[in-house]
Design a protein around this motif. Structure first.
Motif, PDB file in Angstrom:
ATOM      1  N   GLN A  23       0.829  -1.218   0.000  1.00 55.11           N
ATOM      2  CA  GLN A  23       0.000   0.000   0.000  1.00 55.11           C
ATOM      3  C   GLN A  23       0.861   1.265   0.000  1.00 55.11           C
ATOM      4  N   LEU A  24       1.918   1.255   0.781  1.00 59.68           N
ATOM      5  CA  LEU A  24       2.802   2.424   0.820  1.00 59.68           C
ATOM      6  C   LEU A  24       3.466   2.667  -0.539  1.00 59.68           C
ATOM      7  N   LYS A  25       3.882   1.597  -1.189  1.00 59.26           N
ATOM      8  CA  LYS A  25       4.503   1.748  -2.501  1.00 59.26           C
ATOM      9  C   LYS A  25       3.497   2.247  -3.538  1.00 59.26           C
ATOM     10  N   GLN A  26       2.251   1.792  -3.436  1.00 60.18           N
ATOM     11  CA  GLN A  26       1.231   2.283  -4.357  1.00 60.18           C
ATOM     12  C   GLN A  26       0.971   3.775  -4.150  1.00 60.18           C
ATOM     13  N   GLN A  27       0.898   4.196  -2.896  1.00 56.63           N
ATOM     14  CA  GLN A  27       0.723   5.629  -2.625  1.00 56.63           C
ATOM     15  C   GLN A  27       1.921   6.439  -3.123  1.00 56.63           C
ATOM     16  N   ARG A  28       3.118   5.905  -2.942  1.00 55.81           N
ATOM     17  CA  ARG A  28       4.310   6.595  -3.426  1.00 55.81           C
ATOM     18  C   ARG A  28       4.270   6.751  -4.944  1.00 55.81           C
ATOM     19  N   ASP A  29       3.869   5.695  -5.648  1.00 54.62           N
ATOM     20  CA  ASP A  29       3.808   5.753  -7.111  1.00 54.62           C
ATOM     21  C   ASP A  29       2.750   6.760  -7.580  1.00 54.62           C
ATOM     22  N   LYS A  30       1.627   6.822  -6.874  1.00 57.28           N
ATOM     23  CA  LYS A  30       0.594   7.800  -7.244  1.00 57.28           C
ATOM     24  C   LYS A  30       1.097   9.233  -7.056  1.00 57.28           C
ATOM     25  N   LEU A  31       1.823   9.465  -5.962  1.00 55.73           N
ATOM     26  CA  LEU A  31       2.375  10.803  -5.732  1.00 55.73           C
ATOM     27  C   LEU A  31       3.413  11.170  -6.800  1.00 55.73           C
ATOM     28  N   ARG A  32       4.182  10.199  -7.232  1.00 55.40           N
ATOM     29  CA  ARG A  32       5.153  10.474  -8.276  1.00 55.40           C
ATOM     30  C   ARG A  32       4.460  10.809  -9.593  1.00 55.40           C
TER      31      ARG A  32
END
Length: 204
Positions: A23-32
């Motif tokens: 989940q954290l990686k998905q949120q990071r990718d969305k922010l990028r």
């Protein structure tokens, strides 16, 4: 049908920590992705502000630059959030590694305890003493054998050892303990002379 139910009954290998990291990686990718989109938009607005200044529309260009400034601040906040998410992912992954290390240490300690229960210190000392006694006894035997064998015996033993290593057997000749008797040579038979034989024939 049985295979389907069997699959449902299997425990999942995905842990809560794995889900959290995902989940954290998905949120990071969305922010990028958001960061990339805003960056492209800011470049377009900057070009548009230049065009407005050329056209003499200073007020609109100023308003557009104010909007750009606000979005720049959003990009900075987004970058900080991405950094926080990455650090959190790293912390969770490192914690998982630590847990595996601790589990490995725990398993190793249990194995050591079982081994210590099977073999005590007294048992180890007894085995070491017996081993040392066996080494010393074998050393004494080697010294006795080395003193009783001649050089020829040593060479014969080495030849037999080499033959055994090569998978062959060597028959060693037996050395007689008593000296062999001397064999006398037979004397050659004397043949009568030719003159004597002639006289016998004439007499007949």
């Amino acid at each position: 049908m049985g295979n389907v139910f069997g699959r449902k009954g299997r425990p999942s290998r995905v842990t809560d920590q794995d889900r959290a990291v995902l989940q954290l990686k998905q949120q990071r990718d969305k922010l990028r992705q958001y960061q990339k989109r805003i960056t492209l938009q800011l470049e377009k607005e900057r070009s548009l502000a230049k065009q407005l200044l050329k056209d003499g529309k200073k007020e609109r260009a100023l308003l557009l630059l104010k909007k750009k400034r606000y979005q720049d601040q959003l990009l900075d906040k987004t970058e900080n959030q991405i950094g926080n998410l990455e650090r959190m992912v790293q912390d969770i992954e490192f914690a998982q590694i630590e847990m595996k290390v601790i589990e490995g240490l725990k398993t190793g300690n249990e194995c050591l305890k079982k081994m210590h229960e099977v073999m005590s210190i007294e048992e180890v000392e007894r085995i070491l003493d017996e081993t040392q006694e066996g080494i010393e006894y074998q050393k004494q035997i080697d010294e006795l054998l080395a003193g009783s064998l001649t050089q020829e015996d040593e060479e014969a033993v080495l030849q037999e050892l080499e033959a055994i290593t090569q998978g062959e057997e060597v028959e060693l000749p037996e050395v007689p303990a008593e000296p062999l008797p001397e064999v006398s040579q037979p004397e050659p038979e004397r043949t009568p002379s030719r003159s004597h034989a002639d006289r016998e024939m004439l007499a007949a």
